[in-house]
Motif scaffolding. Sequence first.
Motif, PDB file in Angstrom:
ATOM      1  N   LEU A 153       0.823  -1.208   0.000  1.00 37.01           N
ATOM      2  CA  LEU A 153       0.000   0.000   0.000  1.00 37.01           C
ATOM      3  C   LEU A 153       0.861   1.264   0.000  1.00 37.01           C
ATOM      4  CD1 LEU A 153      -2.811  -0.997   2.519  1.00 37.01           C
ATOM      5  CD2 LEU A 153      -2.996  -0.746   0.046  1.00 37.01           C
ATOM      6  N   ASN A 154       1.912   1.288   0.830  1.00 40.21           N
ATOM      7  CA  ASN A 154       2.769   2.474   0.910  1.00 40.21           C
ATOM      8  C   ASN A 154       3.493   2.739  -0.407  1.00 40.21           C
ATOM      9  OD1 ASN A 154       2.011   2.913   3.532  1.00 40.21           O
ATOM     10  ND2 ASN A 154       3.784   1.866   4.407  1.00 40.21           N
ATOM     11  N   ALA A 155       3.998   1.694  -1.048  1.00 43.93           N
ATOM     12  CA  ALA A 155       4.694   1.863  -2.322  1.00 43.93           C
ATOM     13  C   ALA A 155       3.734   2.362  -3.398  1.00 43.93           C
ATOM     14  CB  ALA A 155       5.345   0.548  -2.752  1.00 43.93           C
ATOM     15  N   GLY A 156       2.533   1.811  -3.417  1.00 42.53           N
ATOM     16  CA  GLY A 156       1.533   2.249  -4.386  1.00 42.53           C
ATOM     17  C   GLY A 156       1.132   3.702  -4.163  1.00 42.53           C
ATOM     18  N   ALA A 157       0.902   4.069  -2.899  1.00 47.05           N
ATOM     19  CA  ALA A 157       0.522   5.453  -2.583  1.00 47.05           C
ATOM     20  C   ALA A 157       1.649   6.421  -2.927  1.00 47.05           C
ATOM     21  CB  ALA A 157       0.145   5.560  -1.105  1.00 47.05           C
ATOM     22  N   ALA A 158       2.883   6.039  -2.659  1.00 43.99           N
ATOM     23  CA  ALA A 158       4.031   6.900  -2.981  1.00 43.99           C
ATOM     24  C   ALA A 158       4.138   7.112  -4.486  1.00 43.99           C
ATOM     25  CB  ALA A 158       5.318   6.303  -2.426  1.00 43.99           C
ATOM     26  N   GLU A 159       3.939   6.056  -5.263  1.00 47.09           N
ATOM     27  CA  GLU A 159       4.002   6.181  -6.725  1.00 47.09           C
ATOM     28  C   GLU A 159       2.856   7.047  -7.239  1.00 47.09           C
ATOM     29  OE1 GLU A 159       5.244   5.680 -10.705  1.00 47.09           O
ATOM     30  OE2 GLU A 159       6.253   5.655  -8.773  1.00 47.09           O
ATOM     31  N   LEU A 160       1.671   6.897  -6.653  1.00 48.76           N
ATOM     32  CA  LEU A 160       0.547   7.726  -7.062  1.00 48.76           C
ATOM     33  C   LEU A 160       0.817   9.201  -6.767  1.00 48.76           C
ATOM     34  CD1 LEU A 160      -2.398   5.454  -5.893  1.00 48.76           C
ATOM     35  CD2 LEU A 160      -1.817   6.044  -8.246  1.00 48.76           C
ATOM     36  N   ARG A 161       1.377   9.490  -5.592  1.00 52.12           N
ATOM     37  CA  ARG A 161       1.713  10.889  -5.247  1.00 52.12           C
ATOM     38  C   ARG A 161       2.767  11.450  -6.203  1.00 52.12           C
ATOM     39  NH1 ARG A 161       1.360   8.693   0.075  1.00 52.12           N
ATOM     40  NH2 ARG A 161      -0.621   9.310   0.990  1.00 52.12           N
ATOM     41  N   ARG A 162       3.721  10.619  -6.610  1.00 54.01           N
ATOM     42  CA  ARG A 162       4.742  11.061  -7.559  1.00 54.01           C
ATOM     43  C   ARG A 162       4.101  11.377  -8.915  1.00 54.01           C
ATOM     44  NH1 ARG A 162       7.384   9.783 -11.764  1.00 54.01           N
ATOM     45  NH2 ARG A 162       6.430   7.756 -12.006  1.00 54.01           N
ATOM     46  N   LEU A 163       3.189  10.534  -9.357  1.00 47.45           N
ATOM     47  CA  LEU A 163       2.494  10.770 -10.623  1.00 47.45           C
ATOM     48  C   LEU A 163       1.645  12.044 -10.571  1.00 47.45           C
ATOM     49  CD1 LEU A 163       1.357   7.128 -11.513  1.00 47.45           C
ATOM     50  CD2 LEU A 163       3.107   8.489 -12.672  1.00 47.45           C
ATOM     51  N   ILE A 164       0.992  12.272  -9.443  1.00 45.38           N
ATOM     52  CA  ILE A 164       0.173  13.481  -9.268  1.00 45.38           C
ATOM     53  C   ILE A 164       1.059  14.719  -9.329  1.00 45.38           C
ATOM     54  CG2 ILE A 164      -1.237  14.771  -7.618  1.00 45.38           C
ATOM     55  CD1 ILE A 164      -2.317  11.979  -6.694  1.00 45.38           C
ATOM     56  N   ALA A 165       2.186  14.694  -8.638  1.00 46.04           N
ATOM     57  CA  ALA A 165       3.104  15.844  -8.647  1.00 46.04           C
ATOM     58  C   ALA A 165       3.622  16.108 -10.059  1.00 46.04           C
ATOM     59  CB  ALA A 165       4.262  15.598  -7.691  1.00 46.04           C
ATOM     60  N   ALA A 166       3.940  15.056 -10.798  1.00 49.63           N
ATOM     61  CA  ALA A 166       4.422  15.226 -12.169  1.00 49.63           C
ATOM     62  C   ALA A 166       3.337  15.828 -13.056  1.00 49.63           C
ATOM     63  CB  ALA A 166       4.882  13.883 -12.736  1.00 49.63           C
ATOM     64  N   ARG A 167       2.093  15.405 -12.879  1.00 46.76           N
ATOM     65  CA  ARG A 167       0.989  15.969 -13.672  1.00 46.76           C
ATOM     66  C   ARG A 167       0.775  17.435 -13.342  1.00 46.76           C
ATOM     67  NH1 ARG A 167      -4.247  12.276 -14.288  1.00 46.76           N
ATOM     68  NH2 ARG A 167      -4.630  13.849 -15.864  1.00 46.76           N
ATOM     69  N   GLU A 168       0.904  17.810 -12.065  1.00 49.30           N
ATOM     70  CA  GLU A 168       0.710  19.209 -11.675  1.00 49.30           C
ATOM     71  C   GLU A 168       1.808  20.093 -12.247  1.00 49.30           C
ATOM     72  OE1 GLU A 168       0.343  19.003  -7.444  1.00 49.30           O
ATOM     73  OE2 GLU A 168      -1.742  18.334  -7.550  1.00 49.30           O
ATOM     74  N   VAL A 169       3.048  19.612 -12.225  1.00 49.83           N
ATOM     75  CA  VAL A 169       4.154  20.374 -12.808  1.00 49.83           C
ATOM     76  C   VAL A 169       3.928  20.534 -14.307  1.00 49.83           C
ATOM     77  CG1 VAL A 169       6.613  20.256 -13.376  1.00 49.83           C
ATOM     78  CG2 VAL A 169       5.851  19.797 -11.049  1.00 49.83           C
ATOM     79  N   GLU A 170       3.496  19.475 -14.970  1.00 45.82           N
ATOM     80  CA  GLU A 170       3.239  19.512 -16.410  1.00 45.82           C
ATOM     81  C   GLU A 170       2.115  20.485 -16.742  1.00 45.82           C
ATOM     82  OE1 GLU A 170       1.322  16.346 -19.388  1.00 45.82           O
ATOM     83  OE2 GLU A 170       3.188  15.662 -18.444  1.00 45.82           O
ATOM     84  N   SER A 171       1.037  20.466 -15.942  1.00 48.86           N
ATOM     85  CA  SER A 171      -0.075  21.376 -16.224  1.00 48.86           C
ATOM     86  C   SER A 171       0.315  22.826 -15.942  1.00 48.86           C
ATOM     87  CB  SER A 171      -1.314  20.992 -15.418  1.00 48.86           C
ATOM     88  OG  SER A 171      -1.101  21.210 -14.043  1.00 48.86           O
TER      89      SER A 171
END
Length: 135
Positions: free
Chosen positions: A36-54
């Motif tokens: 669960l922690n690894a999945g949540a960390a990867e999801l947070r990383r993907l969210i941060a990358a999308r926000e930087v891109e937008s």
Amino acid sequence: MSTIGDLERRAGIGTSPAERTAFRRQFHHLEGEAFLNAGAAELRRLIAAREVESDARAKTRVARCRREVMPPLTAEQQAALEAYAARHGRRWKSILSNAWMGGPQHDDGGLLRGLRNSHAPTWLQSYRLRNPARR
């Protein structure tokens, strides 16, 4: 606190079971809380990358929408444009644009060539002659 489903939606993971399973499959070697922690960390990383891109796209859009402010025309430049328009009739802009782009009929003179260099050929498309009634 967000749920895993909220994080998945914000990260752009599809809502179908197959898409969610495909994302989680990369953590299948972990067990329990580590999974669960690894999945949540990867999801947070993907969210941060999308926000930087937008944010980058938004800044780029703003920069492209701004129009460059051109210096005002001098009285000589204005008079040269009016004389050229009188000489060539209603198609004067296309004739001048063609001359500026290297086509035949190079009778645009030094003032208008200088105007091409300072304002660029695309400026001519939006330019309007002064209204004769206002002179």
